[in-house]
Design an enzyme around this catalytic site. Structure first.
Site, short mmCIF file in Angstrom:
data_model
loop_
_atom_site.label_atom_id
_atom_site.label_comp_id
_atom_site.label_asym_id
_atom_site.label_seq_id
_atom_site.Cartn_x
_atom_site.Cartn_y
_atom_site.Cartn_z
N VAL A 135 0.85 -1.20 0.00
CA VAL A 135 0.00 0.00 0.00
C VAL A 135 0.88 1.24 0.00
O VAL A 135 1.76 1.39 0.84
CB VAL A 135 -0.94 0.02 1.23
CG1 VAL A 135 -1.62 1.36 1.37
CG2 VAL A 135 -1.97 -1.09 1.14
N HIS A 136 0.65 2.10 -1.00
CA HIS A 136 1.36 3.38 -1.03
C HIS A 136 0.51 4.42 -1.75
O HIS A 136 -0.27 4.12 -2.64
CB HIS A 136 2.74 3.26 -1.66
CG HIS A 136 2.78 2.74 -3.06
ND1 HIS A 136 2.54 1.42 -3.39
CD2 HIS A 136 3.06 3.36 -4.22
CE1 HIS A 136 2.67 1.26 -4.69
NE2 HIS A 136 2.98 2.43 -5.23
N ILE A 137 0.69 5.63 -1.29
CA ILE A 137 -0.06 6.78 -1.79
C ILE A 137 0.93 7.76 -2.40
O ILE A 137 1.94 8.08 -1.79
CB ILE A 137 -0.85 7.44 -0.64
CG1 ILE A 137 -1.87 6.45 -0.07
CG2 ILE A 137 -1.51 8.73 -1.11
CD1 ILE A 137 -2.51 6.89 1.23
#
Length: 135
Positions: free
Chosen positions: A94-96
């Site tokens: 998960v990365h933004i």
């Protein structure tokens, strides 16, 4: 177990230009930015690859942290807004992406990436880090 690049960054096995960190999250400059100030926010505790697979508490926590980072970026990088992108195809973690934007095409991930020197990355990360501390 093979670690992905984000897990290596979390464990300080790979250099990253960090702008903020707490016990659950880490924000650092993208090494191949679309725009100057392009920052990644990751979860340190979860290695899931889809943001909506996070628990409600984890999701709210990462979004709260991400908002603070975006506000810090806006203080340092002249832009109309900071865009938020969640895709996650290239790294299963998960990365933004937070990208300073003036127009919609500034969020085009297909365009040529910017090359910055280590000195420029260090300067920029310190500026953003200092602006976040004041929020």
């Amino acid at each position: 177990m093979n670690k992905n690049i984000f897990q290596k960054i979390i464990h300080n096995e790979i250099l990253a230009y960090k702008v903020a960190e707490n016990s659950d999250h880490l924000a650092f400059l993208d090494i191949h930015p679309i725009k100057i100030g392009h920052t990644l926010v990751i979860s340190k505790k979860s290695n899931r690859d889809k943001i909506f697979s996070l628990s409600e508490k984890e999701f709210i926590s990462i979004m709260y942290f991400t908002r603070k980072i975006a506000l810090g970026i806006e203080k340092v990088i002249p832009c109309n807004r900071v865009g938020i992108f969640v895709m996650g195809f290239e790294i299963p973690h998960v990365h933004i992406h937070l990208i300073p934007m003036d127009k919609e095409s500034d969020g085009n991930f297909s365009k040529k990436r910017i090359v910055l020197s280590s000195k420029n990355f260090k300067f920029l990360s310190e500026k953003i880090k200092n602006s976040i501390r004041k929020i």
